[in-house]
Design an enzyme around this catalytic site. Sequence first.
Site, short mmCIF file in Angstrom:
data_model
loop_
_atom_site.label_atom_id
_atom_site.label_comp_id
_atom_site.label_asym_id
_atom_site.label_seq_id
_atom_site.Cartn_x
_atom_site.Cartn_y
_atom_site.Cartn_z
N ASP A 200 69.54 39.10 41.75
CA ASP A 200 69.99 37.69 41.55
C ASP A 200 69.96 36.81 42.61
OD1 ASP A 200 72.15 39.08 42.36
OD2 ASP A 200 73.78 37.71 41.20
N GLU A 287 79.80 47.43 52.04
CA GLU A 287 78.83 47.31 52.96
C GLU A 287 79.44 47.98 54.12
OE1 GLU A 287 79.87 44.85 51.39
OE2 GLU A 287 78.53 43.95 50.25
N1 UDP Z 1 74.59 45.13 38.47
C1 UDP Z 1 74.40 46.51 37.92
N2 UDP Z 1 75.48 46.83 36.78
C2 UDP Z 1 76.46 45.98 36.48
C3 UDP Z 1 76.63 44.65 37.34
C4 UDP Z 1 75.74 44.36 38.18
O1 UDP Z 1 73.59 47.16 37.99
O2 UDP Z 1 77.27 46.30 35.38
C5 UDP Z 1 73.49 45.06 39.37
C6 UDP Z 1 72.98 43.68 39.31
O3 UDP Z 1 71.94 43.32 38.39
C7 UDP Z 1 72.77 43.28 40.93
C8 UDP Z 1 73.79 43.99 41.55
O4 UDP Z 1 74.28 45.13 40.74
O5 UDP Z 1 71.33 43.68 41.07
C9 UDP Z 1 74.87 43.28 42.12
O6 UDP Z 1 75.79 42.76 41.05
P1 UDP Z 1 76.01 41.22 41.16
O7 UDP Z 1 74.96 40.42 41.32
O8 UDP Z 1 76.53 40.73 39.58
O9 UDP Z 1 77.30 41.24 41.96
P2 UDP Z 1 77.67 39.97 42.99
O10 UDP Z 1 76.57 39.10 43.32
O11 UDP Z 1 78.50 39.29 42.19
O12 UDP Z 1 78.28 40.82 44.30
MN MN Z 2 74.51 38.98 42.91
#
Ligand code: UDP
Ligand code: MN
Length: 342
Positions: A200, A287
Site C-alpha cells: 500500500d 524494524e
Molecule cells: N498484511 C498482511 N496480512 C494482514 C495485514 C497486512 O499480509 O493481515 C500485509 C499488507 O498487505 C502490507 C503489510 O502486510 O503489505 C503491512 O500491512 P499494513 O499496510 O496494513 O501495515 P501498516 O501500513 O499499517 O504498517
Molecule cells: Mn501500510
Amino acid sequence: MNRKMKRRVSGLLIGIAFIGIIVLLVMTFSDGRHSEYVAKAITLKHDVDEPHAEIARLKRQLALLKKKGCNLEEDLISLPVIFAVTPTYARPEQKAELTRLYQTLLLVPNLHWVIVEDAEAPTPLVKNLLASSGLSHTHLHAHTPPAQKLKAKDPHWAKPRGVLQRNTALEWLRSDGPLKVAPINPDGEPLGVVYFADDDNSYSIRLFEEMRYVQNVGVWPVGLVGGLMVERPLPSSDGRGVASFNAGYKPERPFPIDMAGFAINLATLRNHPDAKFLYEVQPGYQESQLLKQLTTKQELEVLADNCTKVYVWHTRTDKPKMREELQWKAQGRPPSNQDIEV
Ligand code: UDP
Ligand code: MN
C-alpha cells in the site's frame, strides 16, 4: 509538329520542371525544419531528468544496439538483483494496490518480486496478476495464525502485520531460490539486495537505484509516517553512518525507522541465518528487531542525498465503504462483482 506546337510543348516541359524544382525545394526545407524540431524535442526530453523517460530511452537504444549485433544484455544481467518482498492479503482493494505496485516495479531493471500471500493457499487473483504482470517473481504464502490476526474493530497497530510473511520470504532468500534469479559472485553467492515493499505504500522508481549497490544496510527518509511529514536518519558529521533519527514516535527504539526506509544486502541476510521478525516484540519494534541483528547505527549507509530526499511514502488506503453491497446482500440481490474480478 509545327513550330507553334513545339514551342508550346517545350514551354509546358519547362513549366513542369520548374514546378518540380519548387516542390523539391519546399520538401527539402520543410523536411529539414521537421528534423530540426524532432532534434529539439529529443534534446528537450534528455533535459527532463525523469528516470522512466530515461529507462524508455535506454530501452530503445538497447534495441538499436542489438540490431547492430551488440550484446548488452550480458552486462545488464550482471546488475545485482533487487528482491522486493511484499506481504499481501485478500481485501476489496487488494488488486488495486497490487496493480499500482507491479506497474511501478515494471519500470525497475533486474527486479525480482517475492510476493507472500497471507492465505492458506495461493489465490487465483494473485496468481493471475503475477502471470500477466511480466515481472520476474516468486509466489509464496503463509497464513497468519488467528491469534495474531487483527480483529475488525482493532486499531491497525494493535498487532504486527506481515511478520510471518516476511519471515517466509527470508527463508526463501536464504535457500537456493535466489541462485536461479541473480548473478553469482566468484564464491558462488547470489548478488542482490532485499527491500520490504508493502503493497500500500507509494514508491518513486528512483528509490530502487538508490538501494541497488547497498553493501550491508542502506537507509533513507520515508514520507508520511510516524505522525510526521518525514521520518529520516540524521547522518553523522564525521561521515560514519547515522548519528540519530528525527523520529517522534518511540524515538528510544534502537532503529526508529519504518520498514520502507531500509534495504539489506542479500549476503548480509544469508550470513545471519537466524535474523528474523518476531511477534513477541512491542508495537513499532519490528524494524529494530531485525536491524539490531545485522548492523549498527555507525555502519548504516546513508542514501538519498544524505537522507535529504523522499522517494517512498507510507501511504495507507482508506477502507472502501460497502454500504450498498451489504444492502443488496440483505435483499438477496447478487453482488455487483458476481463473475467479475475487481
Ligand atoms: N498484511 C498482511 N496480512 C494482514 C495485514 C497486512 O499480509 O493481515 C500485509 C499488507 O498487505 C502490507 C503489510 O502486510 O503489505 C503491512 O500491512 P499494513 O499496510 O496494513 O501495515 P501498516 O501500513 O499499517 O504498517
Ligand atoms: Mn501500510
